[in-house]
Design a protein around this motif. Structure first.
Motif, PDB file in Angstrom:
ATOM      1  N   LEU A   1       0.848  -1.207   0.000  1.00  0.00           N
ATOM      2  CA  LEU A   1       0.000   0.000   0.000  1.00  0.00           C
ATOM      3  C   LEU A   1       0.878   1.249   0.000  1.00  0.00           C
ATOM      4  CD1 LEU A   1      -2.676  -0.970   2.718  1.00  0.00           C
ATOM      5  CD2 LEU A   1      -2.878  -1.158   0.225  1.00  0.00           C
ATOM      6  N   LEU A   2       0.615   2.156  -0.943  1.00  0.00           N
ATOM      7  CA  LEU A   2       1.316   3.446  -0.947  1.00  0.00           C
ATOM      8  C   LEU A   2       0.908   4.205   0.316  1.00  0.00           C
ATOM      9  CD1 LEU A   2       0.525   4.202  -4.678  1.00  0.00           C
ATOM     10  CD2 LEU A   2       2.804   3.721  -3.761  1.00  0.00           C
ATOM     11  N   GLN A   3       1.849   4.981   0.855  1.00  0.00           N
ATOM     12  CA  GLN A   3       1.582   5.650   2.142  1.00  0.00           C
ATOM     13  C   GLN A   3       1.581   7.167   1.942  1.00  0.00           C
ATOM     14  OE1 GLN A   3       1.205   3.700   5.174  1.00  0.00           O
ATOM     15  NE2 GLN A   3       1.145   2.028   3.698  1.00  0.00           N
ATOM     16  N   LEU A   4       0.385   7.754   1.969  1.00  0.00           N
ATOM     17  CA  LEU A   4       0.269   9.215   1.850  1.00  0.00           C
ATOM     18  C   LEU A   4      -0.105   9.866   3.175  1.00  0.00           C
ATOM     19  CD1 LEU A   4      -1.501   9.226  -1.585  1.00  0.00           C
ATOM     20  CD2 LEU A   4       0.485  10.621  -1.070  1.00  0.00           C
ATOM     21  N   SER A   5      -0.552   9.059   4.133  1.00  0.00           N
ATOM     22  CA  SER A   5      -0.968   9.538   5.458  1.00  0.00           C
ATOM     23  C   SER A   5      -0.707   8.435   6.462  1.00  0.00           C
ATOM     24  CB  SER A   5      -2.489   9.783   5.509  1.00  0.00           C
ATOM     25  OG  SER A   5      -2.907  10.776   4.647  1.00  0.00           O
ATOM     26  N   PRO A   6      -0.666   8.772   7.744  1.00  0.00           N
ATOM     27  CA  PRO A   6      -0.661   7.700   8.742  1.00  0.00           C
ATOM     28  C   PRO A   6      -2.001   6.963   8.703  1.00  0.00           C
ATOM     29  CG  PRO A   6      -0.122   9.846   9.729  1.00  0.00           C
ATOM     30  CD  PRO A   6      -0.604  10.119   8.338  1.00  0.00           C
ATOM     31  N   GLU A   7      -1.973   5.674   8.956  1.00  0.00           N
ATOM     32  CA  GLU A   7      -3.219   4.878   8.899  1.00  0.00           C
ATOM     33  C   GLU A   7      -4.162   5.274  10.043  1.00  0.00           C
ATOM     34  OE1 GLU A   7      -5.110   1.703   8.712  1.00  0.00           O
ATOM     35  OE2 GLU A   7      -4.640   0.677  10.545  1.00  0.00           O
ATOM     36  N   ARG A   8      -5.476   5.259   9.771  1.00  0.00           N
ATOM     37  CA  ARG A   8      -6.466   5.497  10.825  1.00  0.00           C
ATOM     38  C   ARG A   8      -7.605   4.500  10.626  1.00  0.00           C
ATOM     39  NH1 ARG A   8     -11.269   8.084  12.083  1.00  0.00           N
ATOM     40  NH2 ARG A   8     -11.624   8.628   9.915  1.00  0.00           N
ATOM     41  N   PRO A   9      -7.782   3.563  11.587  1.00  0.00           N
ATOM     42  CA  PRO A   9      -8.876   2.599  11.429  1.00  0.00           C
ATOM     43  C   PRO A   9     -10.235   3.309  11.478  1.00  0.00           C
ATOM     44  CG  PRO A   9      -7.389   1.952  13.222  1.00  0.00           C
ATOM     45  CD  PRO A   9      -7.028   3.348  12.826  1.00  0.00           C
ATOM     46  N   TYR A  10     -11.251   2.677  10.892  1.00  0.00           N
ATOM     47  CA  TYR A  10     -12.624   3.196  10.939  1.00  0.00           C
ATOM     48  C   TYR A  10     -13.138   3.047  12.367  1.00  0.00           C
ATOM     49  CZ  TYR A  10     -17.349   3.906   8.960  1.00  0.00           C
ATOM     50  OH  TYR A  10     -18.589   4.393   8.634  1.00  0.00           O
ATOM     51  N   ALA A  11     -14.150   3.843  12.737  1.00  0.00           N
ATOM     52  CA  ALA A  11     -14.651   3.810  14.115  1.00  0.00           C
ATOM     53  C   ALA A  11     -15.416   2.527  14.440  1.00  0.00           C
ATOM     54  CB  ALA A  11     -15.548   5.022  14.355  1.00  0.00           C
ATOM     55  N   HIS A  12     -15.865   1.801  13.408  1.00  0.00           N
ATOM     56  CA  HIS A  12     -16.616   0.549  13.624  1.00  0.00           C
ATOM     57  C   HIS A  12     -15.887  -0.567  12.868  1.00  0.00           C
ATOM     58  CE1 HIS A  12     -19.649   3.465  14.831  1.00  0.00           C
ATOM     59  NE2 HIS A  12     -19.485   4.050  13.663  1.00  0.00           N
ATOM     60  N   ALA A  13     -16.243  -1.828  13.192  1.00  0.00           N
ATOM     61  CA  ALA A  13     -15.527  -2.961  12.566  1.00  0.00           C
ATOM     62  C   ALA A  13     -15.694  -2.924  11.051  1.00  0.00           C
ATOM     63  CB  ALA A  13     -16.067  -4.273  13.120  1.00  0.00           C
ATOM     64  N   GLU A  14     -14.578  -2.867  10.334  1.00  0.00           N
ATOM     65  CA  GLU A  14     -14.624  -2.769   8.870  1.00  0.00           C
ATOM     66  C   GLU A  14     -15.296  -4.007   8.260  1.00  0.00           C
ATOM     67  OE1 GLU A  14     -11.904  -1.890  10.640  1.00  0.00           O
ATOM     68  OE2 GLU A  14     -10.958  -0.115   9.770  1.00  0.00           O
TER      69      GLU A  14
END
Ligand SMILES: C[S@@+](CC[C@H](N)C(=O)[O-])C[C@H]1O[C@@H](n2cnc3c(N)ncnc32)[C@H](O)[C@@H]1O
Length: 331
Positions: free
Chosen positions: A21-34
């Motif tokens: 995965l290309l990295q343009l930002s730090p990862e942030r999980p979704y607030a609910h289970a993906e």
């Protein structure tokens, strides 16, 4: 003199990559289970209508599609799948802040290294759009994502910069302030209507009702810090038109339209206020079936009144497509 535009391939070759995965930002999980997302919203993965409809819309509105496309907030790939099949341009950069969502979307295109070479996947938070090269993309698009972005003004400005002349920022399934506040107002009448009919409302249902009306007020207010909330905003087409104009983008707002309306079998998804309202309570607020049945029965008069007002045309504007086109270059 402005610098020569960077090519898409040159640009992505400079980006860090981690586990594909290309990295343009730090990862942030979704607030609910993906993994639970599609089940909650009753989505069947791998349907091409959303992306196919969006491409038809681009053609109808004369949007340039000769350059790369960028999708923000792909989630499980509801828009991505059809867009990857139908977008005529050369490259398609698919992004989300959540790596789990990116993996689920990748899964729609097979596994391992077997993806079409024009598809690229990147971790990107839309609040970091300023890092994109200017004038690179013909299309920046998203579905049901704008209302998650903290700085909407900065985001639209950054998109205007990253678009090529004649390209467009196209956003579907975004909430419209007018219709949502009306939903909240109708929601306020549910408990009194049930009480008047002699229906006892258990505490759990009262909590659900309060959560529904409080949530809409939260989305609408602009004097609250929304940094940590997942869903954040509602939008007014007239304000979006002003914002677009300030950055050289011209708005076409398609009230209550969805991308899939423009793909076969060309059937409008929006039926009426009452259908949208009941679906919102079911899928977004997770009201149980027994409660929904009582609401349908005891709010029939109020809901029919609103539907009757709009027998002749679509309304109230409660969702829709925002198509913001960048002025084409003069020959
Ligand atoms: C309601 S989901 C929509 C997902 C998908 N586009 C769809 O139509 O099913 C919102 C998506 O926005 C993403 N998102 C949330 N905040 C974001 C941000 N600041 N920048 C970019 N995407 C964001 C979430 O990770 C999620 O995938």
């Amino acid at each position: 003199m402005s610098p020569a535009p960077v090519s898409f391939q040159d640009w992505i070759s400079t980006l860090p990559k981690w586990h594909g995965l290309l990295q343009l930002s730090p990862e942030r999980p979704y607030a609910h289970a993906e993994e639970a997302y599609d089940t909650q919203y009753g989505v069947t993965a791998g349907e091409p209508e959303e992306g196919q409809g969006l491409c038809a819309l681009l053609q109808t509105h004369g949007v340039d599609t000769t350059g790369p496309a960028l999708e923000i907030g792909c989630g499980t790939g509801r828009l991505t799948f059809g867009l990857a099949q139908h977008y005529p341009g050369p490259d398609f950069l698919i992004t989300d802040p959540s790596q789990a969502f990116l993996r689920l979307t990748q899964g729609q295109f097979g596994s391992g290294e077997g993806y079409p070479t024009r598809l690229h996947f990147a971790v990107l938070n839309a609040d970091d759009m300023g890092s994109l090269p200017p004038g690179l993309f013909s299309l920046i698009t998203m579905r049901s994502t704008l209302h998650h972005i903290l700085g909407v003004g900065g985001f639209v400005a950054a998109c205007a910069r990253a678009l090529r002349p004649g390209g467009a920022l196209v956003m579907g399934a975004e909430p419209c302030e007018y219709g949502y506040v009306l939903m909240g107002a109708v929601g306020q009448t549910i408990a009194p209507a049930l009480a008047a009919a002699g229906v006892e409302v258990p505490p759990a249902w009262k909590e659900k009702l309060a959560s529904f009306t409080d949530t809409i007020r939260f989305y609408c207010r602009r004097d609250i810090d929304k940094t940590t909330a997942e869903d954040k905003h509602l939008f007014s087409p007239h304000e979006m038109a002003d914002l677009g104009e300030a950055h050289g983008l011209r708005l076409r707002f398609l009230a209550n339209a969805t991308f899939s309306d423009y793909a076969p079998p060309y059937q409008a998804e929006f039926v009426s206020f009452s259908v949208f309202f009941m679906n919102y309570l079911k899928y977004c607020m997770l009201f149980d079936e027994e409660f929904l049945k009582l609401i349908r029965r005891h709010l029939r008069t109020q809901l029919r009144y609103i539907d009757d007002c709009y027998r002749s045309h679509t309304g109230p504007a409660i969702t829709g497509v925002y198509l913001l086109r960048k002025t084409p270059a003069t020959p």
